[in-house]
Design a protein around this motif. Structure first.
Motif, short mmCIF file in Angstrom:
data_model
loop_
_atom_site.label_atom_id
_atom_site.label_comp_id
_atom_site.label_asym_id
_atom_site.label_seq_id
_atom_site.Cartn_x
_atom_site.Cartn_y
_atom_site.Cartn_z
N PRO A 120 -9.24 -10.59 -17.96
CA PRO A 120 -9.25 -11.93 -18.54
C PRO A 120 -8.24 -12.04 -19.68
O PRO A 120 -7.92 -11.04 -20.33
N PRO A 121 -7.73 -13.24 -19.93
CA PRO A 121 -6.76 -13.40 -21.01
C PRO A 121 -7.41 -13.14 -22.37
O PRO A 121 -8.61 -13.35 -22.53
N PRO A 122 -6.62 -12.70 -23.33
CA PRO A 122 -7.18 -12.48 -24.66
C PRO A 122 -7.52 -13.82 -25.31
O PRO A 122 -6.88 -14.83 -25.04
N TYR A 123 -8.57 -13.81 -26.10
CA TYR A 123 -8.93 -15.03 -26.82
C TYR A 123 -9.60 -14.65 -28.13
O TYR A 123 -10.06 -13.53 -28.31
N VAL A 124 -9.61 -15.60 -29.02
CA VAL A 124 -10.21 -15.41 -30.34
C VAL A 124 -10.99 -16.68 -30.67
O VAL A 124 -10.49 -17.78 -30.48
N VAL A 125 -12.20 -16.52 -31.13
CA VAL A 125 -12.97 -17.66 -31.63
C VAL A 125 -12.52 -17.90 -33.06
O VAL A 125 -12.72 -17.06 -33.93
N LEU A 126 -11.89 -19.02 -33.30
CA LEU A 126 -11.35 -19.32 -34.62
C LEU A 126 -12.39 -19.93 -35.55
O LEU A 126 -12.33 -19.76 -36.75
N GLU A 127 -13.31 -20.67 -34.97
CA GLU A 127 -14.30 -21.34 -35.79
C GLU A 127 -15.54 -21.60 -34.94
O GLU A 127 -15.43 -22.13 -33.85
N SER B 47 0.54 -20.05 -15.44
CA SER B 47 -0.08 -19.40 -14.29
C SER B 47 0.58 -18.05 -14.00
O SER B 47 -0.09 -17.11 -13.57
N THR B 48 1.89 -17.93 -14.24
CA THR B 48 2.57 -16.65 -14.05
C THR B 48 2.03 -15.61 -15.03
O THR B 48 1.74 -14.48 -14.66
N TRP B 49 1.88 -16.01 -16.28
CA TRP B 49 1.34 -15.10 -17.29
C TRP B 49 -0.09 -14.70 -16.95
O TRP B 49 -0.43 -13.53 -16.99
N LEU B 50 -0.93 -15.67 -16.57
CA LEU B 50 -2.32 -15.35 -16.23
C LEU B 50 -2.38 -14.40 -15.04
O LEU B 50 -3.19 -13.48 -15.00
N GLY B 51 -1.49 -14.63 -14.05
CA GLY B 51 -1.47 -13.77 -12.88
C GLY B 51 -1.00 -12.36 -13.18
O GLY B 51 -1.32 -11.41 -12.46
N SER B 52 -0.26 -12.17 -14.26
CA SER B 52 0.25 -10.85 -14.61
C SER B 52 -0.77 -10.00 -15.37
O SER B 52 -0.57 -8.80 -15.55
#
Length: 87
Positions: free
Chosen positions: A11-18, A2-7
């Motif tokens: 939106p957080p980075p994401y990757v569709v792997l499959e 939650s600390t990382w998300l709040g910083s």
């Protein structure tokens, strides 16, 4: 987490792997990518493998099916290198 998300400023980075994973193969796909990325030294938010083989898939899993799935995942891994993806 939650600390990382709040910083983050967005939106957080994401990757569709499959994509296109059959519903009954969802746990196997998650376990595959989790273990592969951990072997590569990636930092993951989930603390466990996070996947259990679904009861419906476990009942019909065979050695040949597991080999075919492993070959499919290997082909996808060869085409999709995590280092080439940008969030």
């Amino acid at each position: 987490m939650s600390t990382w998300l709040g910083s983050l400023s967005g939106p957080p980075p994401y990757v569709v792997l499959e994509a296109g994973v059959a519903f009954e193969e969802r746990y196997e796909a998650e376990a595959f990518w989790t273990l592969l990325l951990r072997q590569r030294g990636e930092k993951l938010l989930n603390l466990s493998v996070g996947a259990q083989i679904s009861p419906e898939h476990a009942a019909k899993a065979t050695a040949a099916g597991r080999r075919a799935l492993a070959a499919k995942r290997q082909r996808q891994r060869d085409l999709h290198h995590a280092g080439e993806v940008t969030p």
